[in-house]
Design a protein around this motif. Structure first.
Motif, PDB file in Angstrom:
ATOM      1  N   LYS A 339       0.852  -1.176   0.000  1.00  0.00           N
ATOM      2  CA  LYS A 339       0.000   0.000   0.000  1.00  0.00           C
ATOM      3  C   LYS A 339       0.895   1.236   0.000  1.00  0.00           C
ATOM      4  N   LEU A 341       1.324   5.669  -1.394  1.00  0.00           N
ATOM      5  CA  LEU A 341       0.711   6.910  -1.848  1.00  0.00           C
ATOM      6  C   LEU A 341       1.218   7.197  -3.251  1.00  0.00           C
ATOM      7  N   THR A 348      -2.366  13.773  -4.582  1.00  0.00           N
ATOM      8  CA  THR A 348      -1.830  12.605  -3.908  1.00  0.00           C
ATOM      9  C   THR A 348      -2.977  11.719  -3.449  1.00  0.00           C
ATOM     10  N   ARG A 350      -4.244   7.446  -2.248  1.00  0.00           N
ATOM     11  CA  ARG A 350      -3.812   6.125  -1.794  1.00  0.00           C
ATOM     12  C   ARG A 350      -3.865   5.146  -2.961  1.00  0.00           C
ATOM     13  N   THR A 386      -5.898   2.757  -7.623  1.00  0.00           N
ATOM     14  CA  THR A 386      -5.928   3.948  -6.780  1.00  0.00           C
ATOM     15  C   THR A 386      -7.291   4.119  -6.119  1.00  0.00           C
ATOM     16  N   ALA A 387      -7.291   4.824  -4.994  1.00  0.00           N
ATOM     17  CA  ALA A 387      -8.530   5.046  -4.252  1.00  0.00           C
ATOM     18  C   ALA A 387      -9.428   6.057  -4.958  1.00  0.00           C
ATOM     19  N   PRO A 409       3.706   5.520   2.713  1.00  0.00           N
ATOM     20  CA  PRO A 409       2.768   6.270   3.554  1.00  0.00           C
ATOM     21  C   PRO A 409       3.204   6.359   5.005  1.00  0.00           C
TER      22      PRO A 409
END
Length: 442
Positions: A339, A341, A348, A350, A386-387, A409
């Motif tokens: 995980k 960034l 930016t 997650r 990506t989130a 992160p």
């Protein structure tokens, strides 16, 4: 206006130097600075003093760039050293990057904004693995021009066949990477031959000296031919009596040209509007071009924040699934399931490393299984989830909006430099095994 743009784009050349340890890279840079009269008297005096203390009769010009104490003690370049100099024909920003394999990742930093890369080769050793790695990094970063500087020709009696064989081997390898513009120059950095002044010992060479090529190589591009991309860095809403309704979006134009009246799309939302005004240096302007920093005002009040991208013309399609060629920069390996960034321009988000598709063997340009992950200095291909959706251009189309960084992160350290899409034509036709099973993003 186009004339102004072209002049400002071509008057400055950003270039990087690279080469294996002891190829004479720092000496070359020092010679370039010294012979172009870009060294201050006190700097030269300091170099002469240190050289004399080492028992050297002539000043060691490598000390002009090896600024760290550890570099001077070890006689190698560790950090990226930036130097600024100018001649009557052009201004230069030079990034002297490390040659040791341990610091290859620093070349990515130095060459990321370069328009030309000078790759040094020791005439006695020819093209070695690190030479190929540096050529691959230059190709990966889409550096438009490459110069092969075959150094230490004085140690091979200025033999033309030695130079010709090295130039042929390197040019063939660079062509396999998709590098279209390669110039080979035989030089002696220590003696100064073909760096700034032509060498009387190499009258068989009819090309330009290194500095002549740096002064005349076509660089830059007409921003009007590029798609306009404006990453929003800051939203300005003073809400004062003088400017009660002012709403502007500040940032640096990454590419292209924006004009008042242009239709634009705000990404990733997909909302459309037009440019109502452009403020530059406190004054209103009808036009802005890359890389100007300006404030853009839009005709409609839209929900726009830092990290959004204002695009004119054909806009990229926002996506959560990113495939990219990457250069891993950190000692900590990058593995499937990590995980991270992802930083893209001013945004930016997650992200999850879904798959390490393959690594690229620098020697053969073949794909290798990426199941074990990517180690420091490895170049490979990854799939990310990506989130939030990102509006990435393909890196081959836009170096600024097609690039990103992967960040740890936990402590904020940079892990990996990424270029959206495929980097090397030479590896596209090969089959690479899957590195991991499909994982759901969390």
């Amino acid at each position: 206006m186009s004339t102004t743009i072209e002049t400002s784009a071509t008057s400055l050349l950003r270039f990087a130097t690279a080469g294996s340890v002891d190829d004479g890279k720092s000496t070359l840079v020092g010679r370039l600075l010294h012979d172009s009269k870009s060294v201050l008297a006190d700097q030269l005096e300091a170099v002469e003093r240190v050289s004399l203390g080492r028992g050297q009769e002539a000043p060691d010009l490598a000390l002009l760039t090896d600024g760290l104490r550890a570099e001077r003690e070890q006689g190698i370049t560790i950090d990226v050293a930036y130097r600024y100099f100018a001649t009557p024909r052009r201004r230069f920003i030079l990034a002297d990057t490390p040659g040791h394999v341990q610091y290859t990742r620093n070349m990515v930093t130095g060459a990321s904004t370069a328009e030309l890369a000078v790759v040094l080769v020791d005439a006695r050793n020819g093209v070695v693995e690190q030479t190929r790695r540096h050529a691959a990094v230059a190709a990966l970063l889409r550096v438009p021009h490459v110069v092969l500087a075959v150094n230490k020709m004085d140690l091979v009696d200025y033999a033309e066949p030695v130079f010709a064989a090295i130039a042929e081997e390197f040019s063939a390898y660079a062509a396999s990477l998709g590098v279209g513009d390669v110039l080979a120059v035989p030089i002696s950095a220590l003696a100064g031959g073909n760096v700034v002044e032509p060498s009387a010992h190499m009258d068989w060479y009819g090309g330009p000296t290194l500095l002549e090529h740096l002064e005349t190589v076509p660089v830059g591009s007409d921003p009007s031919r590029e798609p306009a991309r404006f990453p929003v860095q800051y939203v300005i809403r003073p809400q004062t009596e003088e400017h009660p309704d002012y709403r502007g979006y500040a940032g640096q134009l990454a590419s292209g040209v924006l004009r008042v009246g242009d239709a634009v799309t705000v990404l990733p939302s997909g909302l459309t509007t037009t440019v109502a005004g452009i403020d530059a240096l406190g004054r209103e302007s009808d036009i802005a071009w890359a890389p100007q920093s300006v404030t853009v005002r839009l005709a409609d009040d839209l929900d726009i924040s830092r990290g959004d991208l204002i695009a004119a013309g054909a806009a990229p399609v926002p996506t959560k699934d990113v495939e990219a060629t990457v250069s891993h920069l950190n000692e900590r390996p990058l593995r499937a399931g990590d995980k991270v960034l992802l930083k893209h321009t001013t945004r930016t988000v997650r992200a999850l490393v879904k798959e390490i598709s393959y690594r690229i063997d620098i020697d053969t340009l073949q794909r290798r299984s990426g199941a074990e992950g990517l180690n420091v200095n490895d170049i490979g291909h990854v799939k990310l989830r990506t989130a939030e959706p990102l509006a990435l251009d393909d890196y081959t189309d836009n170096r600024r909006t097609g690039s990103f960084l992967l960040i740890d992160p936990a402590d904020g350290t940079t892990l990996t430099a990424g270029m959206a899409g495929e980097a090397f034509e030479a590896v596209r036709g090969d089959d690479a095994p899957d590195a991991s099973e499909e994982e759901d993003w969390v």
